[in-house]
Structure formats: structure tokens, C-alpha cells
Design a protein around this motif. Structure first.
Motif, PDB file in Angstrom:
ATOM      1  N   GLY A   1     -13.817 -45.663 -61.692  1.00 49.83           N
ATOM      2  CA  GLY A   1     -14.680 -46.288 -62.675  1.00 49.83           C
ATOM      3  C   GLY A   1     -15.920 -45.490 -63.033  1.00 49.83           C
ATOM      4  N   GLN A   2     -16.259 -44.514 -62.194  1.00 45.38           N
ATOM      5  CA  GLN A   2     -17.443 -43.698 -62.490  1.00 45.38           C
ATOM      6  C   GLN A   2     -17.133 -42.683 -63.585  1.00 45.38           C
ATOM      7  N   GLN A   3     -18.183 -41.980 -63.975  1.00 45.17           N
ATOM      8  CA  GLN A   3     -18.079 -40.946 -64.983  1.00 45.17           C
ATOM      9  C   GLN A   3     -18.486 -39.610 -64.341  1.00 45.17           C
ATOM     10  N   VAL A   4     -17.922 -38.509 -64.856  1.00 38.16           N
ATOM     11  CA  VAL A   4     -18.229 -37.201 -64.279  1.00 38.16           C
ATOM     12  C   VAL A   4     -18.383 -36.171 -65.393  1.00 38.16           C
ATOM     13  N   THR A   5     -19.257 -35.193 -65.145  1.00 38.20           N
ATOM     14  CA  THR A   5     -19.436 -34.068 -66.078  1.00 38.20           C
ATOM     15  C   THR A   5     -19.270 -32.765 -65.309  1.00 38.20           C
ATOM     16  N   LEU A   6     -18.373 -31.923 -65.796  1.00 39.71           N
ATOM     17  CA  LEU A   6     -18.128 -30.608 -65.214  1.00 39.71           C
ATOM     18  C   LEU A   6     -18.614 -29.554 -66.201  1.00 39.71           C
ATOM     19  N   ARG A   7     -19.088 -28.421 -65.653  1.00 37.70           N
ATOM     20  CA  ARG A   7     -19.702 -27.411 -66.502  1.00 37.70           C
ATOM     21  C   ARG A   7     -19.032 -26.058 -66.368  1.00 37.70           C
ATOM     22  N   CYS A   8     -19.108 -25.283 -67.449  1.00 37.32           N
ATOM     23  CA  CYS A   8     -18.430 -23.993 -67.490  1.00 37.32           C
ATOM     24  C   CYS A   8     -19.244 -23.018 -68.333  1.00 37.32           C
ATOM     25  N   SER A   9     -19.426 -21.806 -67.790  1.00 39.85           N
ATOM     26  CA  SER A   9     -20.011 -20.715 -68.571  1.00 39.85           C
ATOM     27  C   SER A   9     -18.944 -19.656 -68.764  1.00 39.85           C
ATOM     28  N   PRO A  10     -18.669 -19.277 -70.000  1.00 42.74           N
ATOM     29  CA  PRO A  10     -17.583 -18.330 -70.233  1.00 42.74           C
ATOM     30  C   PRO A  10     -17.954 -16.908 -69.825  1.00 42.74           C
ATOM     31  N   LYS A  11     -16.959 -16.086 -69.728  1.00 42.95           N
ATOM     32  CA  LYS A  11     -17.142 -14.661 -69.472  1.00 42.95           C
ATOM     33  C   LYS A  11     -17.950 -14.061 -70.619  1.00 42.95           C
ATOM     34  N   SER A  12     -18.798 -13.087 -70.281  1.00 45.57           N
ATOM     35  CA  SER A  12     -19.613 -12.428 -71.288  1.00 45.57           C
ATOM     36  C   SER A  12     -18.739 -11.867 -72.417  1.00 45.57           C
ATOM     37  N   GLY A  13     -19.129 -12.169 -73.654  1.00 43.57           N
ATOM     38  CA  GLY A  13     -18.369 -11.681 -74.799  1.00 43.57           C
ATOM     39  C   GLY A  13     -17.304 -12.652 -75.304  1.00 43.57           C
TER      40      GLY A  13
ATOM     41  N   ASP B   1     -13.013 -20.391 -61.048  1.00 37.76           N
ATOM     42  CA  ASP B   1     -12.433 -20.835 -59.780  1.00 37.76           C
ATOM     43  C   ASP B   1     -12.217 -22.340 -59.710  1.00 37.76           C
ATOM     44  N   GLY B   2     -12.708 -23.065 -60.701  1.00 34.90           N
ATOM     45  CA  GLY B   2     -12.409 -24.483 -60.797  1.00 34.90           C
ATOM     46  C   GLY B   2     -13.389 -25.392 -60.094  1.00 34.90           C
ATOM     47  N   THR B   3     -13.307 -26.667 -60.443  1.00 32.87           N
ATOM     48  CA  THR B   3     -14.040 -27.733 -59.766  1.00 32.87           C
ATOM     49  C   THR B   3     -13.008 -28.674 -59.165  1.00 32.87           C
ATOM     50  N   ARG B   4     -13.112 -28.884 -57.853  1.00 30.00           N
ATOM     51  CA  ARG B   4     -12.196 -29.812 -57.173  1.00 30.00           C
ATOM     52  C   ARG B   4     -12.797 -31.195 -57.247  1.00 30.00           C
TER      53      ARG B   4
END
Lengths: 113, 112
Positions: free
Chosen positions: A16-28, A106-109
Motif C-alpha cells: 500500500g505504500q508508495q516508492v520513488t527510485l532514482r537514476c542518473s544516466p551515463k555521461s553523454g 546495478d539496480g535497486t532491490r
């Protein structure tokens, strides 16, 4: 040259909770894709963002949403978490317009109790 | 509906010998294929790709073969090294659709 970075590494939530995952792409890289990998399965495409818009979407419910920022970084939001959302969430980046492969973080578990 | 299949969940090979990993697909629209390697607690790492206009692509110890009529691709690793022990995923896409469809992976163990 930093590769694709994701945060957090691990996360535990309850149903029932909410989650936010974040990602920074490779340069370029200017394109970000999100995948869900359940145990024993291959990654499954959730959606892709380019120019701050969702460009393509896989077979996932509307509970899964995303965002891309002007600096190309991205967030994956999941609402009303279910036990079945427990998985490894992978972010991949690439350059639009070039036939280059996607590079993965590498992901978020995410574990749902 | 599994469009990309890796029918061998695991494979063991002696160091120095050839490793052959197989992948089958059902969608004839796929025209770009990739192999990724994944170590525990890491994301998939790109190994090698092939476009449907080719039937072979080599990069060092890694060669990918594509048989379009059989809808089959394979990854050859020669010679195999203990550091190659990992899970290998094949993936396919239609150029312009941006998403990759992955198989379920094959766990390769290279024995020293």
C-alpha cells in the motif's frame, strides 16, 4: 566516466505504500529506460523516457509512473505497492538516434512486506 | 508469451574449452540482438550485439551467430575463463521500438 547510477541500493516497504527510485544516466546519454527483474526471470521493460516524455511503455499498470528531468536523470514511482512488486529495478541509459546498446545500472532491490 | 527463450538454465564448461549459449525467439520482427552478462549484485553488462543484416559478429573471445530462418542465436566464448562465470541474458528488439525483450538467462559456470 561515471556509468549509470541508481539509488537507493536496497529498499523495504509495506503493502500500500508508495516508492520513488532514482537514476542518473551515463555521461553523454539522453534516454533512460526502466526494467523490472523478478527472481529467476529476465528484465522486463517498464517504460522509456526521452526529452522528458514517456516514449514507450511496456505491459505495466498505471501504478508505475516516471519522470525525466532536464539533466536527463529519471525517477520511477510505484504507488499502492503489492507483494508482487518485490523485484530488482534496473535503469538503463542510451543515446537516442544511435544504434548503441543500453547500459545498465546495478539496480535497486525493492522488498515489499 | 515468452518471445525470447533461453532453454538451458545452466551450463558448466571446463576452463579453456568453448562455451556455447543458445537463444531462440519467436517474433520475426526482431532485427537487433544483444548478449548481456550479469554478476550477482551488479547490473547487466553489455557483451556483444548483432544486427539482422549480419549472421556473425566477433569481439575478442566472444562471437555471436544469428540464424534468422531458425530464429536462433548463439554466443560462443573461446577460450572460456573462470571469470566468465555469470548469468548470460540474450535480448532482442525491433529497431525504433526502444525496448529490449530479455530471455530468462543461462547461468554459466567455468570450472578451473
Amino acid at each position: 566516466d561515471a556509468g549509470v547510477t541508481q539509488s537507493p541500493t536496497h529498499l523495504i516497504k509495506t503493502r500500500g505504500q508508495q516508492v520513488t527510485l532514482r537514476c542518473s544516466p551515463k555521461s553523454g546519454h539522453d534516454t533512460v529506460s526502466w526494467y523490472q527483474q523478478a527472481l529467476g526471470q529476465g528484465p522486463q521493460f517498464i517504460f522509456q523516457y526521452y526529452e522528458e516524455e514517456e516514449r514507450q511503455r511496456g505491459n505495466f499498470p498505471d501504478r508505475f509512473s516516471g519522470h525525466q528531468f532536464p539533466n536527463y536523470s529519471s525517477e520511477l514511482n510505484v504507488n499502492a505497492l503489492l507483494l508482487g512488486d518485490s523485484a530488482l529495478y534496473l535503469c538503463a541509459s542510451s543515446s537516442m538516434g544511435q544504434s548503441q546498446p543500453q547500459h545498465f545500472g546495478d539496480g535497486t532491490r525493492l522488498s515489499i512486506l | 508469451d515468452q518471445q525470447v527463450k533461453q532453454n538451458s538454465p545452466s551450463l558448466s564448461v571446463q576452463e579453456g574449452r568453448i562455451s556455447i549459449l543458445n537463444c531462440d525467439y519467436t517474433n520475426s520482427m526482431f532485427d537487433y540482438f544483444l548478449w548481456y552478462k550479469k554478476y550477482p549484485a551488479e547490473g547487466p553488462t553489455f557483451l556483444i550485439s548483432i544486427s539482422s543484416i549480419k549472421d556473425k559478429n566477433e569481439d575478442g573471445r566472444f562471437t555471436v551467430f544469428l540464424n534468422k530462418s531458425a530464429k536462433h542465436l548463439s554466443l560462443h566464448i573461446v577460450p572460456s575463463q573462470p571469470g566468465d562465470s555469470a548469468v548470460y541474458f540474450c535480448a532482442a528488439s525491433v529497431v525504433g521500438t526502444y525496448k529490449y525483450i530479455f530471455g530468462t538467462g543461462t547461468r554459466l559456470k567455468v570450472l578451473a
